[in-house]
Design an enzyme around this catalytic site. Structure first.
Site, short mmCIF file in Angstrom:
data_model
loop_
_atom_site.label_atom_id
_atom_site.label_comp_id
_atom_site.label_asym_id
_atom_site.label_seq_id
_atom_site.Cartn_x
_atom_site.Cartn_y
_atom_site.Cartn_z
N HIS A 107 0.84 -1.19 0.00
CA HIS A 107 0.00 0.00 0.00
C HIS A 107 0.89 1.25 0.00
O HIS A 107 1.84 1.34 0.78
CB HIS A 107 -0.91 -0.01 1.23
CG HIS A 107 -1.85 1.16 1.23
ND1 HIS A 107 -2.96 1.20 0.41
CD2 HIS A 107 -1.82 2.34 1.89
CE1 HIS A 107 -3.58 2.36 0.58
NE2 HIS A 107 -2.91 3.07 1.48
N HIS A 169 7.14 4.71 -5.38
CA HIS A 169 7.40 3.50 -6.16
C HIS A 169 8.82 2.98 -5.93
O HIS A 169 9.03 1.77 -5.83
CB HIS A 169 7.20 3.77 -7.65
CG HIS A 169 5.84 3.38 -8.12
ND1 HIS A 169 5.12 4.07 -9.06
CD2 HIS A 169 5.04 2.34 -7.77
CE1 HIS A 169 3.96 3.50 -9.27
NE2 HIS A 169 3.88 2.45 -8.49
C1 GRF Z 1 1.34 0.52 -6.15
O1 GRF Z 1 1.57 1.86 -5.86
C2 GRF Z 1 0.82 -0.21 -4.96
O2 GRF Z 1 1.22 0.34 -3.75
C3 GRF Z 1 -0.68 -0.06 -5.09
O3 GRF Z 1 -0.91 -0.11 -6.47
C4 GRF Z 1 0.23 0.35 -7.17
C5 GRF Z 1 0.55 -0.68 -8.20
O4 GRF Z 1 1.52 -0.26 -9.10
N1 GRF Z 1 -1.35 -1.09 -4.34
P1 GRF Z 1 2.17 -1.27 -10.13
O5 GRF Z 1 1.02 -1.88 -10.95
O6 GRF Z 1 2.92 -2.29 -9.36
O7 GRF Z 1 3.04 -0.43 -10.99
#
Ligand code: GRF
Length: 213
Positions: A107, A169
């Site tokens: 999260h 990220h």
């Molecule tokens: C991430 O920021 C995660 O924390 C949230 O959804 C996003 C997914 O990003 N649950 P990705 O698809 O892994 O680029």
């Protein structure tokens, strides 16, 4: 064996794939499942030689049937740990009970602050000075289960959402593989809401695996 559930870009999936390839995570991904046919995560999985599976929720009359299809696919691939990586659907208690304490979620905020689908934006809008990333076990409530790892980051004055998303990220891509590896090493113990991470040397191994004949 890991199963990864995604709905979108799959940058966290890619981080896990890369960490496995680099030997930083001692596990394998048995299947990547998406609820969306256009999720780039599926392309990433296929490129890495991982079975990629689109399960269309619209092709099932009720959510329970969609979830059963996912459960069957995960079990068929002998998945022991389910990793949610940007999977944008709520999972019912039936799904959660199918993998007790074996579902992880990432999260983009410091839970219990800013749960929900817009953790980064909500922290910015609130005017928080600090936010971060949480990796937690999934329980029957949303963004609620026991916390495995968290890392904080300071929000810069005037920072825009796109920039903050990038920095969040970057932490996610390091922290998720780390959490998976801790679990793979048997170092994570859950006691109610509390998760203890044992130090690398203190993991008890049954005598049969220590004294090989
Ligand atoms: C991430 O920021 C995660 O924390 C949230 O959804 C996003 C997914 O990003 N649950 P990705 O698809 O892994 O680029």
């Amino acid at each position: 064996m890991i199963g990864v559930l995604c709905s979108g870009q799959g940058t966290n999936l890619q981080a896990i794939i890369d960490a496995i390839a680099a030997g930083r995570v001692n596990a394998r991904i048995g299947v990547v499942i998406s609820d969306r046919s256009d999720a780039f995560a599926l392309t990433r999985a296929t490129a890495a030689g991982i079975p990629a599976c689109w399960i269309d929720p619209k092709s099932f009359p009720i959510r329970g049937a969609f979830e059963q299809a996912m459960i069957q696919t995960l079990r068929a691939r002998r998945v022991q740990l389910v990793c949610l990586a940007g999977f944008m659907r709520l999972l019912s208690p039936v799904f959660v009970r199918a993998f007790p304490r074996r579902i992880l979620n990432i999260h983009p905020a410091l839970l219990p602050a800013f749960p929900g689908a817009h953790g980064v934006r909500d922290a910015l809008t609130w005017g928080a000075k600090v936010t971060g990333v949480t990796i937690h076990f999934v329980d029957e409530q949303v963004d609620h289960g026991p916390i495995v790892l968290q890392e904080a980051l300071a929000i810069q004055s005037g920072e825009r959402e796109a920039e903050l998303v990038k920095r969040v990220h970057a932490i996610e891509h390091r922290l998720y593989p780390e959490a998976i590896q801790l679990i793979a090493e048997g170092r994570v113990r859950v006691d109610g809401r509390r998760v203890t991470i044992r130090s690398a040397g203190s993991v008890h191994r049954p005598p049969s695996t220590v004294h090989k004949k």
